[in-house]
Design an enzyme around this catalytic site. Structure first.
Site, PDB file in Angstrom:
ATOM      1  N   TRP A  10     -73.692 -26.099 105.755  1.00 23.33           N
ATOM      2  CA  TRP A  10     -72.618 -26.668 106.574  1.00 23.33           C
ATOM      3  C   TRP A  10     -72.077 -27.973 105.995  1.00 23.33           C
ATOM      4  CZ3 TRP A  10     -74.496 -26.163 112.413  1.00 23.33           C
ATOM      5  CH2 TRP A  10     -74.682 -24.810 112.701  1.00 23.33           C
ATOM      6  N   LYS A  11     -72.751 -28.516 105.009  1.00 24.93           N
ATOM      7  CA  LYS A  11     -72.354 -29.816 104.419  1.00 24.93           C
ATOM      8  C   LYS A  11     -72.171 -30.838 105.546  1.00 24.93           C
ATOM      9  CE  LYS A  11     -70.592 -27.333 100.518  1.00 24.93           C
ATOM     10  NZ  LYS A  11     -69.694 -27.264  99.379  1.00 24.93           N
ATOM     11  N   HIS A  95     -78.062 -30.065  95.123  1.00 28.13           N
ATOM     12  CA  HIS A  95     -76.699 -29.526  95.242  1.00 28.13           C
ATOM     13  C   HIS A  95     -75.776 -30.325  94.330  1.00 28.13           C
ATOM     14  CE1 HIS A  95     -72.777 -28.552  96.908  1.00 28.13           C
ATOM     15  NE2 HIS A  95     -73.344 -27.451  97.360  1.00 28.13           N
ATOM     16  N   GLU A 167     -74.729 -22.246  91.299  1.00 26.68           N
ATOM     17  CA  GLU A 167     -73.436 -22.608  91.873  1.00 26.68           C
ATOM     18  C   GLU A 167     -72.571 -23.283  90.809  1.00 26.68           C
ATOM     19  OE1 GLU A 167     -73.712 -22.999  96.462  1.00 26.68           O
ATOM     20  OE2 GLU A 167     -74.175 -24.931  95.560  1.00 26.68           O
ATOM     21  N   GLY A 173     -65.914 -24.749  96.802  1.00 26.54           N
ATOM     22  CA  GLY A 173     -64.855 -25.274  97.665  1.00 26.54           C
ATOM     23  C   GLY A 173     -63.460 -25.157  97.065  1.00 26.54           C
ATOM     24  N   SER A 213     -67.414 -20.478  96.714  1.00 26.02           N
ATOM     25  CA  SER A 213     -66.297 -19.712  97.291  1.00 26.02           C
ATOM     26  C   SER A 213     -66.668 -18.272  97.644  1.00 26.02           C
ATOM     27  CB  SER A 213     -65.075 -19.751  96.363  1.00 26.02           C
ATOM     28  OG  SER A 213     -64.618 -21.084  96.231  1.00 26.02           O
ATOM     29  N   GLY A 234     -70.678 -22.129 101.669  1.00 23.50           N
ATOM     30  CA  GLY A 234     -70.191 -23.357 102.293  1.00 23.50           C
ATOM     31  C   GLY A 234     -69.121 -23.044 103.327  1.00 23.50           C
ATOM     32  N   GLY A 235     -67.868 -23.112 102.899  1.00 21.96           N
ATOM     33  CA  GLY A 235     -66.727 -22.967 103.808  1.00 21.96           C
ATOM     34  C   GLY A 235     -66.808 -21.777 104.754  1.00 21.96           C
TER      35      GLY A 235
HETATM   36  P1  PGA Z   1     -68.255 -23.060  99.156  1.00 22.31           P
HETATM   37  O1  PGA Z   1     -69.562 -24.006  98.990  1.00 22.31           O
HETATM   38  O2  PGA Z   1     -68.739 -21.725  99.647  1.00 22.31           O
HETATM   39  O3  PGA Z   1     -67.397 -23.769 100.165  1.00 22.31           O
HETATM   40  O4  PGA Z   1     -67.624 -22.973  97.827  1.00 22.31           O
HETATM   41  C1  PGA Z   1     -70.758 -23.500  98.465  1.00 22.31           C
HETATM   42  C2  PGA Z   1     -71.792 -24.617  98.346  1.00 22.31           C
HETATM   43  O5  PGA Z   1     -71.421 -25.732  97.969  1.00 22.31           O
HETATM   44  O6  PGA Z   1     -72.993 -24.425  98.607  1.00 22.31           O
END
Ligand code: PGA
Length: 255
Positions: A10-11, A95, A167, A173, A213, A234-235
């Site tokens: 969720w950051k 991360h 990643e 993102g 992504s 993430g998103g």
């Molecule tokens: P994202 O982030 O799916 O928004 O690209 C992935 C992450 O940073 O773990």
């Protein structure tokens, strides 16, 4: 057969009430899922409330970071023991946002990894190259450096309890994911490194997630790759409908 993992990072998003609303919907809509490890990694302030909300469900809890000491004068940090105290089972370590914005080095990552293991937390260790590394054909050098640095001094036995997440920084993102083939190439490289350093059975058992992504539109093609064992999202983990859809598309009959 390695069990798939879908972890939501969720950051720095969601207040406690927003986080609770999100996991409530997710746990309702995913309650029949048995074949995938489903993890959410909220902000520190929401961890305890979320842990109570998901108690008894098939959703597990992870944190996004930790410090390697148990207690002491480390203003602003959080210890592995404290994460256990709020019912965390997993913790994301290294991360790319921690590495780039907060200047975390491989040495930090290694210390955090060891501290997590010592406390019984399962680390999700992130590695990945930047766009300029890829453009300069340095992807595998960076991955080797991240893997060697993170795993330094660990035994084969300890490797059994960790998860690695590949990643590529340029895919995080940005909406621009690695192609399934690009991701598979790096995952196979990581598994080969683990085979060479820790033995074939450890490598065979190790779960390697892809992140960057990941969304319902691309998850099936990515998960169809032989060395990809799940996703760090993430998103698309911030909305119940996209996360639920994504998990469902990864069910064994789905991909
Ligand atoms: P994202 O982030 O799916 O928004 O690209 C992935 C992450 O940073 O773990």
């Amino acid at each position: 057969m390695r069990r798939l993992v879908i972890a939501g990072n969720w950051k720095m998003n969601k207040t406690i009430s927003e986080g609770l609303e999100l996991v409530r919907q997710m746990s309702m809509e995913l309650k029949d899922v048995k074949d995938i490890d489903i993890i959410v990694c909220p902000v520190f302030t929401a961890l305890y409330s979320v842990s109570l909300e998901i108690e008894g469900s098939n959703i597990e809890l992870g944190a996004q970071n930790l410090f390697w000491k148990e207690t002491g004068a480390f203003t602003g940090e959080i210890s592995p023991v404290m994460l256990k105290d709020v019912n965390c089972k997993y913790v994301i370590i290294g991360h790319s946002e921690r590495r780039s914005i907060f200047k975390e080095t491989n040495e930090f990552v290694n210390k955090k990894l060891k501290a997590a293991l010592k406390t019984g937390l399962i680390p999700i260790v992130c590695v990945g190259e930047r766009l300029e590394d890829r453009q300069m054909n340095k992807t595998f050098d960076v991955i080797s450096d991240h893997i060697n640095g993170a795993l330094q001094g660990l035994s084969a036995d300890e490797l059994k309890d960790i998860i690695i997440a590949y990643e590529p920084v340029w895919a995080i993102g940005t909406g621009r994911n690695a192609s399934p083939e690009q991701a598979q190439e790096v995952h196979a490289f990581i598994r080969k490194m683990i085979t060479d350093n820790f033995g074939a059975s450890v490598a065979e058992h190790l779960r390697i997630l892809y992140g960057g992504s990941v969304k319902p539109e691309n998850v099936e093609a990515i998960m169809a790759q032989p060395d990809i064992d799940g996703a760090l999202v993430g998103g698309a983990s911030l909305k119940a409908d996209s996360f639920v859809q994504l998990v469902r598309l990864c069910l064994p009959q789905g991909c």
